[in-house]
Design a protein around this motif. Sequence first.
Motif, PDB file in Angstrom:
ATOM      1  N   TYR A 122       0.820  -1.206   0.000  1.00 13.15           N
ATOM      2  CA  TYR A 122       0.000   0.000   0.000  1.00 13.15           C
ATOM      3  C   TYR A 122       0.864   1.270   0.000  1.00 13.15           C
ATOM      4  O   TYR A 122       0.412   2.335  -0.404  1.00 13.15           O
ATOM      5  CB  TYR A 122      -1.006  -0.005   1.156  1.00 13.15           C
ATOM      6  CG  TYR A 122      -0.482   0.393   2.505  1.00 13.15           C
ATOM      7  CD1 TYR A 122      -0.399   1.739   2.871  1.00 13.15           C
ATOM      8  CD2 TYR A 122      -0.111  -0.560   3.439  1.00 13.15           C
ATOM      9  CE1 TYR A 122       0.053   2.115   4.122  1.00 13.15           C
ATOM     10  CE2 TYR A 122       0.343  -0.198   4.695  1.00 13.15           C
ATOM     11  CZ  TYR A 122       0.429   1.135   5.030  1.00 13.15           C
ATOM     12  OH  TYR A 122       0.876   1.496   6.267  1.00 13.15           O
ATOM     13  N   ARG A 123       2.142   1.135   0.445  1.00 13.46           N
ATOM     14  CA  ARG A 123       3.060   2.277   0.348  1.00 13.46           C
ATOM     15  C   ARG A 123       3.735   2.322  -1.012  1.00 13.46           C
ATOM     16  O   ARG A 123       3.905   3.395  -1.593  1.00 13.46           O
ATOM     17  CB  ARG A 123       4.115   2.199   1.452  1.00 13.46           C
ATOM     18  CG  ARG A 123       3.565   2.502   2.836  1.00 13.46           C
ATOM     19  CD  ARG A 123       4.681   2.558   3.854  1.00 13.46           C
ATOM     20  NE  ARG A 123       4.186   2.948   5.169  1.00 13.46           N
ATOM     21  CZ  ARG A 123       4.945   3.013   6.263  1.00 13.46           C
ATOM     22  NH1 ARG A 123       6.237   2.722   6.181  1.00 13.46           N
ATOM     23  NH2 ARG A 123       4.410   3.369   7.415  1.00 13.46           N
ATOM     24  N   TYR A 126       2.586   1.310  -3.789  1.00  8.57           N
ATOM     25  CA  TYR A 126       1.643   1.662  -4.859  1.00  8.57           C
ATOM     26  C   TYR A 126       0.668   2.769  -4.437  1.00  8.57           C
ATOM     27  O   TYR A 126      -0.431   2.860  -4.956  1.00  8.57           O
ATOM     28  CB  TYR A 126       0.874   0.416  -5.301  1.00  8.57           C
ATOM     29  CG  TYR A 126       1.761  -0.582  -6.030  1.00  8.57           C
ATOM     30  CD1 TYR A 126       1.980  -0.462  -7.393  1.00  8.57           C
ATOM     31  CD2 TYR A 126       2.397  -1.609  -5.332  1.00  8.57           C
ATOM     32  CE1 TYR A 126       2.805  -1.362  -8.059  1.00  8.57           C
ATOM     33  CE2 TYR A 126       3.211  -2.508  -5.982  1.00  8.57           C
ATOM     34  CZ  TYR A 126       3.420  -2.370  -7.349  1.00  8.57           C
ATOM     35  OH  TYR A 126       4.235  -3.258  -8.002  1.00  8.57           O
ATOM     36  N   ARG A 127       1.104   3.618  -3.508  1.00 12.75           N
ATOM     37  CA  ARG A 127       0.281   4.782  -3.138  1.00 12.75           C
ATOM     38  C   ARG A 127       0.199   5.728  -4.341  1.00 12.75           C
ATOM     39  O   ARG A 127       1.214   5.996  -4.998  1.00 12.75           O
ATOM     40  CB  ARG A 127       0.902   5.512  -1.945  1.00 12.75           C
ATOM     41  CG  ARG A 127       0.080   6.715  -1.485  1.00 12.75           C
ATOM     42  CD  ARG A 127       0.825   7.518  -0.444  1.00 12.75           C
ATOM     43  NE  ARG A 127       0.940   6.832   0.820  1.00 12.75           N
ATOM     44  CZ  ARG A 127       0.011   6.845   1.766  1.00 12.75           C
ATOM     45  NH1 ARG A 127      -1.117   7.513   1.569  1.00 12.75           N
ATOM     46  NH2 ARG A 127       0.186   6.188   2.894  1.00 12.75           N
ATOM     47  N   GLN A 162       0.460   8.650  -6.833  1.00 14.55           N
ATOM     48  CA  GLN A 162       1.328   9.822  -6.899  1.00 14.55           C
ATOM     49  C   GLN A 162       0.784  10.886  -7.849  1.00 14.55           C
ATOM     50  O   GLN A 162       1.255  12.018  -7.828  1.00 14.55           O
ATOM     51  CB  GLN A 162       2.730   9.400  -7.375  1.00 14.55           C
ATOM     52  CG  GLN A 162       3.402   8.376  -6.488  1.00 14.55           C
ATOM     53  CD  GLN A 162       3.632   8.881  -5.064  1.00 14.55           C
ATOM     54  OE1 GLN A 162       3.992  10.049  -4.869  1.00 14.55           O
ATOM     55  NE2 GLN A 162       3.417   8.010  -4.071  1.00 14.55           N
ATOM     56  N   GLY A 199      -9.273   4.104   3.581  1.00 16.18           N
ATOM     57  CA  GLY A 199      -8.641   3.411   2.460  1.00 16.18           C
ATOM     58  C   GLY A 199      -9.205   3.736   1.100  1.00 16.18           C
ATOM     59  O   GLY A 199      -8.993   2.978   0.152  1.00 16.18           O
ATOM     60  N   GLY A 207      -8.637   6.764  -0.483  1.00 17.91           N
ATOM     61  CA  GLY A 207      -7.787   7.726  -1.200  1.00 17.91           C
ATOM     62  C   GLY A 207      -7.896   9.169  -0.757  1.00 17.91           C
ATOM     63  O   GLY A 207      -7.430  10.067  -1.466  1.00 17.91           O
ATOM     64  N   THR A 215      -6.429  10.927   1.888  1.00 15.50           N
ATOM     65  CA  THR A 215      -5.147  11.571   2.189  1.00 15.50           C
ATOM     66  C   THR A 215      -4.256  11.615   0.960  1.00 15.50           C
ATOM     67  O   THR A 215      -3.571  12.631   0.705  1.00 15.50           O
ATOM     68  CB  THR A 215      -4.447  10.828   3.337  1.00 15.50           C
ATOM     69  OG1 THR A 215      -5.337  10.730   4.453  1.00 15.50           O
ATOM     70  CG2 THR A 215      -3.194  11.554   3.762  1.00 15.50           C
ATOM     71  N   SER A 216      -4.240  10.542   0.176  1.00 14.92           N
ATOM     72  CA  SER A 216      -3.428  10.524  -1.048  1.00 14.92           C
ATOM     73  C   SER A 216      -3.877  11.618  -2.013  1.00 14.92           C
ATOM     74  O   SER A 216      -3.047  12.322  -2.607  1.00 14.92           O
ATOM     75  CB  SER A 216      -3.526   9.154  -1.725  1.00 14.92           C
ATOM     76  OG  SER A 216      -2.971   8.147  -0.908  1.00 14.92           O
ATOM     77  N   ARG A 240      -6.717   0.401   0.261  1.00 11.69           N
ATOM     78  CA  ARG A 240      -5.587   0.222   1.174  1.00 11.69           C
ATOM     79  C   ARG A 240      -5.732  -1.085   1.957  1.00 11.69           C
ATOM     80  O   ARG A 240      -4.763  -1.834   2.124  1.00 11.69           O
ATOM     81  CB  ARG A 240      -5.493   1.410   2.129  1.00 11.69           C
ATOM     82  CG  ARG A 240      -4.236   1.341   3.016  1.00 11.69           C
ATOM     83  CD  ARG A 240      -4.133   2.547   3.926  1.00 11.69           C
ATOM     84  NE  ARG A 240      -5.203   2.580   4.904  1.00 11.69           N
ATOM     85  CZ  ARG A 240      -5.902   3.664   5.185  1.00 11.69           C
ATOM     86  NH1 ARG A 240      -5.681   4.792   4.546  1.00 11.69           N
ATOM     87  NH2 ARG A 240      -6.847   3.627   6.116  1.00 11.69           N
TER      88      ARG A 240
END
Length: 547
Positions: free
Chosen positions: A6-7, A9-10, A12, A47, A49, A51-52, A194
């Motif tokens: 999950y990190r 493939y966070r 970008q 999970g 998205g 925060t991303s 996530r």
Amino acid sequence: MRQVLYRAYRPQRFEDVVGQEHIIPILKNQIKTDNLGHAYLFAGPRGTGKTSTARIFAKELNNGSEADIIELDAASHNKVEDIREIVERLTLAPFEGKYKIYILDEVHMLSNAAANAFLKSLEEPPPHVIFIMATTEPNKLPQTILSRAQRFDFAKITPEVIIRKLKEILAEEGIAYDPQVLELIAQKSDGGLRDALSLLDKAIAYGALEMEQVTSALGSSDQDRLLALLRSIVDRDISEMLRLLSDIRLAGIEAKVLLFDLIELLRDVILLHYEVALSNVTAKRATEFISDKNAAYLLEELSKIASQLKFSEKPDIRLLSELVILANTPMTSVEFIRQLSPFIKETVALQNAEIAELRQKLAALEQSMANGAGYSQNAVDKAENTVDNYNSSTNDKPGTENDFSTAADQPIHPKPDITKEENRKIDEPERKKIAHLQSLLPELKQKLRDIRRLNIYSVLELAKPARYVKGHIFFVFEGENRGMLSVMISTKPNQYVDPILSELLDEKITTHYVTDKELSEIKEDEWQSLIDEIKEVFPDVELVFES
């Protein structure tokens, strides 16, 4: 050390965010047109998205620079001192970018004092400051904060989108997999990508991505065994159900996990019955032996059991006993039980009211006798007609054939000899008669309610009037409701339904209750046999046939 999925493939870029197509275009357009707000609220399940997307949005606002992005976890920075420290820095100009952007994750965790200290800055921040708040529980935020921010609601990600993303990641990682494994992970992630990646990481660490290994790794129920367990409950096969429960327990599956797996399976069964596109193969197989109605009933009952297991010291034993009780309830009686419950409550309430009234009258009578007045008719009002005394009063009336009547001057029409009826096919007059009868059923229900026999109508609703032959009405129990015929007979409906329908239709009516199979098998020369059988079932009802 290998980075967790999950990190690794966070997302970008905006293009990497999946399942939020209703949000990303709006944010991109705001950047393009420079039509920005000073505060944003990203709300939705974990999970998905939030925060991303906040980080990507912040970087895009500052042309890729992260120097002026300050990210705080409100769960650990929720005191008023933490917020005052932020407020004091707001006047400082950005280092590199155009904006100084504050991302506050789990903002609902702020204390009341901290939220109040934050309000003024949130309403009128300096021109170079933008707040982006994220929360899984927007309902916990004060309205004063909600009204000052542009709100975007992130949706749960569909299983299809999660499976597609997992396939992309496994292809890039070069890992083989069983497609059913991805379906299981997508189902258990409950719409959070996530969570899905965390479960996939756990499954990969356990070994090959095969169903047997993955179900053990995730502590989940084997799908074939889960399907067999549901089948045993539906079929009321207690021995098989107990065997499966024992096997599942030996496999290390906790009672609560098993129960929630069953609930999720039934949820998908209902959705599939209503043609919602799902990739759950197990649920598709279950639709072959359980209807949407029965699936909904089991889902409701299992949800009640789930709430009880939270407080049980022996959840395995509690689940076993509850499933045995559930499996002993015939599915055909589900509707009857549901409709009978309100009737019982209503009857109890009426009886309690009658008892209270009788107590008052008794007290008045005792007081009257104590005063030496002797018996007074006025001390106790004339008793209200109940079903029992109404029966006795009606039986004393001349010309009354039935044990119960709702009309004192009800006309008595001669009943035809059905055996002499030549045409057995439904013609237009009979069709109109049945339609008229159908329109009168609400009145029948109300009159049965008035005499406290609503339980009869609760069963009668599972049948439909199918034939009318010279004052004889045949109510038919079809399909899965056939088993309710014996329940109907036990209510002794003729003495209550017949006089009411006679009054409503203004003719002498006799009702009969059969299954669709029995009605379809009646031949030209068998109508008399049917009447004879009905006489055996209802010995207290006198059937008179005149030509």
